[in-house]
Motif scaffolding. Structure first.
Motif, PDB file in Angstrom:
ATOM      1  N   ILE A  47       0.839  -1.196   0.000  1.00 53.36           N
ATOM      2  CA  ILE A  47       0.000   0.000   0.000  1.00 53.36           C
ATOM      3  C   ILE A  47       0.875   1.246   0.000  1.00 53.36           C
ATOM      4  O   ILE A  47       1.980   1.244   0.560  1.00 53.36           O
ATOM      5  N   GLY A  48       0.400   2.291  -0.673  1.00 55.18           N
ATOM      6  CA  GLY A  48       1.138   3.546  -0.694  1.00 55.18           C
ATOM      7  C   GLY A  48       0.279   4.667  -1.240  1.00 55.18           C
ATOM      8  O   GLY A  48      -0.786   4.436  -1.816  1.00 55.18           O
ATOM      9  N   SER A  49       0.745   5.894  -1.050  1.00 54.98           N
ATOM     10  CA  SER A  49       0.036   7.064  -1.558  1.00 54.98           C
ATOM     11  C   SER A  49       0.948   7.870  -2.468  1.00 54.98           C
ATOM     12  O   SER A  49       2.178   7.812  -2.351  1.00 54.98           O
ATOM     13  N   GLY A 103      -8.891   8.595  -4.863  1.00 56.64           N
ATOM     14  CA  GLY A 103      -8.290   9.894  -5.132  1.00 56.64           C
ATOM     15  C   GLY A 103      -9.335  10.967  -4.917  1.00 56.64           C
ATOM     16  O   GLY A 103     -10.532  10.671  -4.783  1.00 56.64           O
ATOM     17  N   GLY A 104      -8.890  12.228  -4.881  1.00 56.82           N
ATOM     18  CA  GLY A 104      -9.801  13.321  -4.605  1.00 56.82           C
ATOM     19  C   GLY A 104      -9.987  14.269  -5.773  1.00 56.82           C
ATOM     20  O   GLY A 104      -9.119  14.392  -6.635  1.00 56.82           O
ATOM     21  N   VAL A 143     -14.306  15.859  -1.991  1.00 58.80           N
ATOM     22  CA  VAL A 143     -13.589  17.004  -1.408  1.00 58.80           C
ATOM     23  C   VAL A 143     -12.147  16.642  -1.063  1.00 58.80           C
ATOM     24  O   VAL A 143     -11.467  17.385  -0.363  1.00 58.80           O
ATOM     25  N   GLY A 144     -11.660  15.523  -1.568  1.00 62.73           N
ATOM     26  CA  GLY A 144     -10.327  15.052  -1.215  1.00 62.73           C
ATOM     27  C   GLY A 144      -9.215  15.875  -1.825  1.00 62.73           C
ATOM     28  O   GLY A 144      -9.255  16.226  -3.003  1.00 62.73           O
ATOM     29  N   ASP A 150      -6.272  13.831   4.403  1.00 60.52           N
ATOM     30  CA  ASP A 150      -7.359  13.179   3.682  1.00 60.52           C
ATOM     31  C   ASP A 150      -7.087  11.692   3.497  1.00 60.52           C
ATOM     32  O   ASP A 150      -8.017  10.886   3.508  1.00 60.52           O
ATOM     33  N   TRP A 151      -5.831  11.317   3.317  1.00 60.55           N
ATOM     34  CA  TRP A 151      -5.507   9.888   3.207  1.00 60.55           C
ATOM     35  C   TRP A 151      -5.835   9.173   4.509  1.00 60.55           C
ATOM     36  O   TRP A 151      -6.319   8.044   4.508  1.00 60.55           O
TER      37      TRP A 151
END
Length: 217
Positions: A47-49, A103-104, A143-144, A150-151
């Protein structure tokens, strides 16, 4: 995955293969040796952002014998002109893979770009045979922003999808219009948001609506 230049980077990148090899050949074996893990692919996820989200997506596609789950959060799918779409032709995914993508709408200077790239990847996954909810959990945060805050708000969703006993039984369906205020001649996008309870929400992308009169929602 490649070297590229962009408004955010200047001739950077290109070492993902080395990074993936380190994770698969050094880090994971160390973790499995040190801790009481279930080391088979059915119980192994990544997992990652942001760029970590992009890396996680590539790694599950390049090592389907090691990973069957991936959390792909606000991934930098824009990298190298959306190169990931081409690279997906040589990726392979476990038939029981679970890939969480989110995603936002308020990420980056161009708020639509994050969502556009996400949708391209989502569509390509379906074209190669992966199924909604069985293999893909997809969510667009209205609204992300591209931020740790937010994550964190969405953080339990990928974990519950990847490792929980997720059942695609809708509890509530909401119709969202973006933007909320539509003037004459404007184009608004309509989305369906499914709430599964326990904080799990998924987005079904619809189409668009062009107004012939002023509509206030």
């Amino acid at each position: 995955p490649t070297k590229t230049s962009h408004k955010y980077v200047n001739n950077e990148g290109g070492d993902l293969d080395k990074h993936a090899k380190y994770i698969v050949e050094e880090l994971k074996p160390f973790i499995d040796k040190t801790y009481r893990t279930l080391s088979d692919k059915a119980n192994t996820g990544i997992i990652g952002s942001s760029l970590g989200g992009l890396s996680s997506f590539y790694i599950i596609g390049k090592y389907p014998n090691v990973f069957s789950k991936a959390g792909v959060i606000s991934a930098s799918f824009w990298w190298d002109d959306n190169r990931v779409i081409k690279d997906m032709d040589i990726m392979k995914f476990d038939k029981n893979a679970r890939i969480y993508i989110d995603g936002g709408h308020r990420e980056g200077s161009d708020e639509s770009s994050m969502i556009t790239y996400m949708r391209n990847v989502n569509l390509k996954l379906k074209k190669i045979g992966l199924k909604d909810f069985k293999n893909i959990f997809y969510y667009e945060d209205p609204v992300g922003t591209h931020s740790e805050g937010d994550w964190a708000k969405r953080g339990k969703m990928p974990l519950l999808y990847m490792f929980g006993e997720f059942k695609p039984t809708p509890k509530k369906l909401s119709i969202l219009i973006e933007p909320e205020i539509v003037e004459v001649g404007d184009t608004a996008e309509i989305q369906a948001e499914i709430d599964f309870g326990n904080g799990m929400k998924s987005t079904i992308v619809g189409g668009n609506l062009k107004s012939t009169s002023s509509i206030a929602m």
